[in-house]
Design a protein around this motif. Structure first.
Motif, mmCIF file in Angstrom:
data_model
loop_
_atom_site.group_PDB
_atom_site.id
_atom_site.type_symbol
_atom_site.label_atom_id
_atom_site.label_comp_id
_atom_site.label_asym_id
_atom_site.label_seq_id
_atom_site.Cartn_x
_atom_site.Cartn_y
_atom_site.Cartn_z
ATOM 1 N N THR A 1 0.784 -0.959 0.186
ATOM 2 C CA THR A 1 -0.386 -0.557 0.019
ATOM 3 C C THR A 1 1.016 1.167 -0.096
ATOM 4 N N LEU A 2 0.363 1.912 -1.088
ATOM 5 C CA LEU A 2 1.254 3.303 -0.861
ATOM 6 C C LEU A 2 0.299 5.053 -0.598
ATOM 7 N N GLY A 3 0.738 5.855 0.529
ATOM 8 C CA GLY A 3 0.015 6.958 0.382
ATOM 9 C C GLY A 3 1.204 7.604 1.673
ATOM 10 N N GLU A 4 -0.157 9.251 2.030
ATOM 11 C CA GLU A 4 0.573 9.625 2.668
ATOM 12 C C GLU A 4 0.528 9.344 4.447
ATOM 13 N N THR A 5 1.155 8.998 5.425
ATOM 14 C CA THR A 5 1.156 9.233 6.144
ATOM 15 C C THR A 5 2.203 10.420 7.260
ATOM 16 N N MET A 6 1.490 10.948 8.090
ATOM 17 C CA MET A 6 1.783 12.271 9.079
ATOM 18 C C MET A 6 1.778 11.873 10.746
ATOM 19 N N ALA A 7 2.698 12.898 11.193
ATOM 20 C CA ALA A 7 2.445 13.407 12.405
ATOM 21 C C ALA A 7 1.415 13.548 13.006
ATOM 22 N N LEU A 8 0.537 13.326 13.803
ATOM 23 C CA LEU A 8 -0.198 13.022 14.847
ATOM 24 C C LEU A 8 -0.377 13.926 15.651
ATOM 25 N N VAL A 9 -1.023 14.992 16.279
ATOM 26 C CA VAL A 9 -0.825 15.758 17.751
ATOM 27 C C VAL A 9 -2.373 15.915 17.833
ATOM 28 N N ARG A 10 -2.938 14.485 19.521
ATOM 29 C CA ARG A 10 -4.676 14.993 19.627
ATOM 30 C C ARG A 10 -4.129 15.237 21.314
ATOM 31 N N ALA B 1 -1.000 14.296 23.021
ATOM 32 C CA ALA B 1 -0.064 13.582 23.010
ATOM 33 C C ALA B 1 0.525 13.404 21.052
ATOM 34 N N LEU B 2 1.281 13.143 20.999
ATOM 35 C CA LEU B 2 1.979 12.806 19.421
ATOM 36 C C LEU B 2 1.948 11.617 18.869
ATOM 37 N N GLY B 3 1.808 11.600 17.965
ATOM 38 C CA GLY B 3 2.037 9.675 17.343
ATOM 39 C C GLY B 3 1.850 9.737 15.372
ATOM 40 N N ILE B 4 1.053 8.897 14.914
ATOM 41 C CA ILE B 4 1.264 8.838 13.516
ATOM 42 C C ILE B 4 -0.293 8.459 12.765
ATOM 43 N N GLY B 5 0.202 9.374 11.941
ATOM 44 C CA GLY B 5 -1.778 8.354 10.973
ATOM 45 C C GLY B 5 -1.577 8.620 9.909
ATOM 46 N N GLY B 6 -2.054 7.320 8.816
ATOM 47 C CA GLY B 6 -2.226 7.919 7.184
ATOM 48 C C GLY B 6 -3.279 6.523 6.955
ATOM 49 N N ALA B 7 -4.023 6.956 6.515
ATOM 50 C CA ALA B 7 -5.097 5.291 5.958
ATOM 51 C C ALA B 7 -4.617 4.825 5.401
ATOM 52 N N GLU B 8 -3.664 5.176 5.212
ATOM 53 C CA GLU B 8 -2.660 3.434 4.207
ATOM 54 C C GLU B 8 -1.956 2.602 5.394
ATOM 55 N N VAL C 1 7.743 9.089 11.754
ATOM 56 C CA VAL C 1 6.557 8.278 10.905
ATOM 57 C C VAL C 1 7.123 7.032 10.400
ATOM 58 N N LEU C 2 8.459 6.977 10.325
ATOM 59 C CA LEU C 2 8.552 5.789 9.278
ATOM 60 C C LEU C 2 9.175 4.861 10.664
ATOM 61 N N LEU D 1 -4.092 17.456 13.259
ATOM 62 C CA LEU D 1 -4.589 17.426 14.510
ATOM 63 C C LEU D 1 -5.988 16.967 15.003
ATOM 64 N N LYS D 2 -5.928 16.932 16.269
ATOM 65 C CA LYS D 2 -7.206 15.817 16.759
ATOM 66 C C LYS D 2 -7.768 16.560 18.161
ATOM 67 N N GLU D 3 -8.940 17.379 17.667
ATOM 68 C CA GLU D 3 -8.975 17.857 18.892
ATOM 69 C C GLU D 3 -10.670 17.205 19.438
ATOM 70 N N ARG D 4 -11.610 16.395 21.043
ATOM 71 C CA ARG D 4 -12.571 16.461 20.616
ATOM 72 C C ARG D 4 -13.385 17.702 21.566
ATOM 73 N N PRO D 5 -14.355 17.963 20.482
ATOM 74 C CA PRO D 5 -14.697 18.912 21.421
ATOM 75 C C PRO D 5 -15.905 18.858 22.079
ATOM 76 N N ARG D 6 -16.424 17.932 22.077
ATOM 77 C CA ARG D 6 -17.260 17.211 22.995
ATOM 78 C C ARG D 6 -17.002 15.272 22.836
ATOM 79 N N ALA D 7 -17.860 14.942 23.723
ATOM 80 C CA ALA D 7 -17.250 13.605 24.460
ATOM 81 C C ALA D 7 -17.569 12.447 23.505
ATOM 82 N N THR D 8 -18.353 12.851 22.052
ATOM 83 C CA THR D 8 -18.820 12.088 20.979
ATOM 84 C C THR D 8 -18.437 12.331 19.577
ATOM 85 N N SER D 9 -17.473 13.255 19.730
ATOM 86 C CA SER D 9 -17.204 14.273 18.261
ATOM 87 C C SER D 9 -15.458 14.415 18.044
ATOM 88 N N THR D 10 -14.599 13.883 17.640
ATOM 89 C CA THR D 10 -13.692 14.666 17.306
ATOM 90 C C THR D 10 -13.866 14.779 15.733
#
Length: 321
Positions: A12-21, A35-42, A71-72, A96-105
């Motif tokens: 599989t191929l595609g873009e993976t990014m750094a993820l801050v949540r 928290a710092l992590g990574i994320g990308g669909a592929e 990432v690597l 960047l990921k935030e949780r405005p409410r407990a049930t939403s991202t």
């Protein structure tokens, strides 16, 4: 970590990014604990496949920076074969990921001009596609740039020539292109694939004026051998030339749904490589998607086959909605 076994290799191929949540519920404007992590669909799919015992390879571009190294390293640490191109002329993308409410991202992307968007056919090594059983692609990469689209098209051509199964997750991102712009590109890629995944709105995007089921039937007539309609907690349906095979979803306490579709795809593809029937593939896929929703992170809670079995026993009957 689950070590991959030789049950069929996936590229599989595609873009993976750094993820801050943010760790806490609320806007990022007030967040102090991140928290710092990574994320990308592929790469999410590749990691989930590795957890399920399938040998997987991921190819992508990252910047010559600390986030690219992260990432690597993270993907490689999950047992995935990494073909990483380090681009000194562009940065690693950021989400960047935030949780405005407990049930939403809410997810924010900073990927314009990123190293990942500069994928091109020249990045595909000789034999990399030809040596696998299955090539998995997503519509996200198709919308990153013209060169990224050319990379996907070239990858499909090479897979076809080598007899490699092509799977495609529509994965439409409105932040990358409006519907009218994205439609012809995504439809072309879907019609050239063997197995296609998508949600109701995504299939309706491909064929305006039709409902999701009709759109899946129409796509099935254009070339794919399987079309998989994902409905989240409401389950999923595989459309085959012989008819539709539905499977109910599971009721779970949802923490974060981001990445659940990727876990679902990995569960389904592992079943394809196992030779499982459509019902078994869908059940495993639904379990993988449900388990991913139960914790924060895009891939961290992707299950092993043993965990899938335990969940199946513990949760009892799936809930149709």
């Amino acid at each position: 970590m689950s070590h991959a076994i030789d049950r069929g290799r996936v590229a599989t191929l595609g873009e993976t990014m750094a993820l801050v949540r943010s760790r806490d519920i609320g806007s990022l404007r007030h967040a102090s604990d991140l928290a710092l992590g990574i994320g990308g669909a592929e790469s999410n799919v590749a990691i989930a496949l590795s957890r399920l015992g399938v040998a997987a390879s991921w190819l992508g571009r990252v910047g010559d920076d600390s986030l690219g190294e992260r990432v690597l390293r993270e993907i490689r640490a999950e047992g995935v074969e990494v073909c990483g191109i380090v681009d000194a002329g562009a940065p690693t993308g950021l989400m960047l990921k935030e949780r405005p409410r407990a049930t939403s991202t809410r997810v924010l992307y900073y990927r314009a001009g990123s190293a990942g968007s500069r994928l091109s056919p020249a990045d595909l090594p000789g034999g990399w596609i030809e040596g696998v059983d299955l090539l998995h692609l997503t519509g996200i990469t198709a919308l990153l740039s013209e060169s990224a689209r050319e990379c996907l098209s070239s990858a499909i051509d090479r897979a076809r020539a080598a007899g490699v199964v092509v799977t495609f997750d529509i994965n439409y991102r409105s932040s990358l292109a409006d519907a009218a712009t994205a439609r012809p590109w995504l439809r072309d890629l879907a019609e050239r694939a063997d197995i296609v995944f998508g949600g109701p709105e995504e299939f309706e995007l491909l064929y305006p004026g039709t409902d999701a089921a009709a759109a899946c039937d129409r796509l099935l007539q254009q070339g794919p051998s399987e079309v998989v309609l994902k409905r989240g907690a409401d389950g999923a349906t595989t459309f085959l030339p012989t008819g539709a095979a539905p499977s109910p979803g599971f009721a779970v306490d949802v923490v974060d749904t981001v990445g659940a579709g990727d876990a679902f795809v990995a569960g389904y593809l592992s079943g394809v490589l196992d030779g499982s029937d459509a019902e078994s593939r869908l059940r495993r896929a639904n379990i993988c998607g449900a388990m991913l929703c139960m914790t924060p992170g895009d891939w961290e809670s992707s299950p092993t086959l043993r965990e899938v079995d335990r969940f199946s026993i513990a949760e009892g009957d799936p809930v149709l909605r």
